[in-house]
Design an enzyme around this catalytic site. Structure first.
Site, mmCIF file in Angstrom:
data_model
loop_
_atom_site.group_PDB
_atom_site.id
_atom_site.type_symbol
_atom_site.label_atom_id
_atom_site.label_comp_id
_atom_site.label_asym_id
_atom_site.label_seq_id
_atom_site.Cartn_x
_atom_site.Cartn_y
_atom_site.Cartn_z
ATOM 1 N N ARG A 1 -11.574 -10.483 -1.175
ATOM 2 C CA ARG A 1 -12.107 -11.465 -1.684
ATOM 3 C C ARG A 1 -12.260 -13.465 -1.735
ATOM 4 O O ARG A 1 -12.030 -14.031 -2.104
ATOM 5 C CB ARG A 1 -12.014 -11.493 -3.166
ATOM 6 C CG ARG A 1 -10.566 -11.139 -3.799
ATOM 7 C CD ARG A 1 -11.216 -10.354 -5.492
ATOM 8 N NE ARG A 1 -10.878 -9.140 -4.731
ATOM 9 C CZ ARG A 1 -10.478 -7.598 -5.405
ATOM 10 N NH1 ARG A 1 -10.965 -7.655 -6.769
ATOM 11 N NH2 ARG A 1 -11.195 -6.674 -4.735
ATOM 12 N N LYS B 1 0.654 -1.457 0.192
ATOM 13 C CA LYS B 1 -0.196 -0.036 -0.114
ATOM 14 C C LYS B 1 0.858 0.849 0.054
ATOM 15 O O LYS B 1 2.018 1.135 0.060
ATOM 16 C CB LYS B 1 -0.935 0.057 1.050
ATOM 17 C CG LYS B 1 -1.372 -0.952 1.696
ATOM 18 C CD LYS B 1 -2.815 -0.777 2.301
ATOM 19 C CE LYS B 1 -4.081 -1.811 2.240
ATOM 20 N NZ LYS B 1 -4.750 -1.419 1.141
#
Length: 450
Positions: free
Chosen positions: A301, A227
């Site tokens: 996910r 990130k």
């Protein structure tokens, strides 16, 4: 919160007809401060939360040590109104520092007064408010104090005394059982992953069971798809979905709802190590489907895929909801105001709309056209974990739909609404919001009538 019984108080709060949220107070010599808040023209659960949230913040600004809240106006909305009022009061008075002590009661003695409500309604509302504030505590907790295993222990303790069966599956069991997608993320950390199952059976004669699958990434660096620096501040809150589903089960069990619900929480950390997944890897999953990983920061996910399969095959759930701080794309679209939704059918989505009308939370349905599925087709595996060309929030939901085995399914992307960095309402403060707990509670409770 206690029913008022003539104890001395310092402030009295009362919703009145008038301009929405316009607040006045009068200080009476030798008596309590009288706080009035305009309730506006449209009296809804959201407006109710706002009015009572504004009232408690005013009482705190006046440095009152006690406050009597007139719940007559809230009672006009029935049980949902009493729940909204208490969420407003406790939510508006919440302090982020409560997370380190597990405290949720505000630094203010609270009393309930007025007419049209019962002690039973107040108790139910108190249970729900407590669960929402506890969800805030969990999400606000620093990652070093809430590893996957510590999350499992915390949820076990929070379910003590309730008719909830808690079962924790540890790393070696997960490997033996084949949860390869969860392990592809969880093995990136020295703090091992776990799968937490919270089973509440309030309707033992029914074969129906709602599965609530919550993303439990207790720290998310993005893995090798690291990130950006300005995105690192919120990486401890990537388990807001886990907090929401677990606290919804807690509220349902505490109130004795006649439904069967299981929360499935795949819990892990997403870090960088020699055992971390890499972009380009192909992995398996509990379902048997293969996944091409193109972005290791699209890890939620992956673990939810195994969580959904677990809910179906191990918990025998007949309806599904997954809840996750899943995509930055949903925040870019909807900000902090509404959560994104995908649904398998109009009827199940209609149930969510009805629940949201009671909770006062906002949801927005995204399209699920088949053309979008082409964006997650893989040349090497059954599916890829990121889109080939935009539509990130939609394709993330469609990725998960592929693991639902055609059961009624809802996907709630709460990446914006879980974050109180920019509070939108008076019942919110800086930090976690506890979003989705009340909506999930009403969604599940609505199944009692089936």
């Amino acid at each position: 919160m206690k029913r008022y019984n003539q104890q001395p108080i310092q402030a009295q709060a009362l919703p009145i007809a008038g301009e929405y949220l316009k607040t006045r107070y009068a200080l009476e010599e030798g008596g309590p401060a009288r706080i009035t808040v305009g309730r506006g023209e449209e009296w809804t659960p959201l407006a109710c939360k706002e009015v009572y949230g504004k009232a408690v913040k005013t009482a705190l600004d006046l440095e009152c040590r006690s406050c009597l809240f007139d719940l007559t106006a809230a009672a006009e909305l029935g049980q949902a109104g009493i729940c909204a009022a208490l969420e407003g009061i406790y939510g508006g008075a919440y302090k982020k520092k409560f997370t380190l002590s597990d405290r949720w009661e505000p630094e203010l003695e609270l009393f309930a007064g007025g007419e049209g409500w019962t002690d039973g309604e107040l108790e139910t509302a108190l249970l729900l408010a407590r669960s929402i504030m506890t969800a805030r505590n969990l999400v606000n907790r620093p990652a070093n104090l809430l590893t996957p295993e510590r999350l499992a222990r915390e949820l076990t303790e929070l379910m003590e005394g309730l008719p909830v069966q808690v079962q924790i599956y540890h790393r070696d069991e997960l490997a033996e059982l084949g949860l390869q997608a969860l392990l592809a993320v969880g093995d990136s950390s020295g703090n091992p992953p776990a799968l937490i199952a919270l089973r509440y059976t309030g309707a033992p004669e029914s074969a129906e069971r709602l599965g609530l699958v919550g993303k439990g990434v207790t720290v998310d660096t993005g893995g090798y798809s690291l990130k950006a620096r300005d995105s690192m501040e919120g990486i401890k809150g990537d388990m807001a979905g886990a907090a929401a589903v677990s606290m919804a089960v807690r509220a349902l069990a505490a109130s004795g709802a006649a439904v069967n619900v299981t929360a499935v929480i795949p819990a892990c950390e997403n870090r960088i190590s020699r055992s971390s997944a890499l972009p380009g890897d192909v992995i398996g999953s509990l379902s048997g489907r293969t996944i091409e990983i193109l972005n290791t920061d699209a890890e939620g996910r992956l673990i939810l895929a195994d969580g959904l399969t677990w809910a179906i095959r191990q918990e025998h759930c007949t309806r599904l909801v997954d809840v996750a701080t899943l995509t930055g794309a949903i925040w870019a679209m909807l900000g902090y105001v509404a959560a994104g939704v995908m649904a398998s059918d109009d009827g199940w989505y209609g149930r969510l709309e009805a629940a949201a009308a009671l909770s006062g939370e906002k949801y927005w349905r995204m399209p699920a056209f088949r053309e979008y599925e082409k964006l997650i087709e893989s040349d090497l595996a059954d599916v890829r974990n990121t889109s080939k060309d935009g539509c990130g929030a939609i394709t993330a939901g469609l990725f998960l739909k592929g693991f639902t085995e055609k059961l009624p399914w809802l996907h709630l992307d709460i990446a914006g609404t879980a974050d109180g960095k920019s509070p939108q309402w008076q019942h919110q403060v800086s930090g976690a919001t506890g979003t989705a707990v009340s909506t999930l509670y009403y969604l599940a409770a609505g199944l009692e009538r089936d």
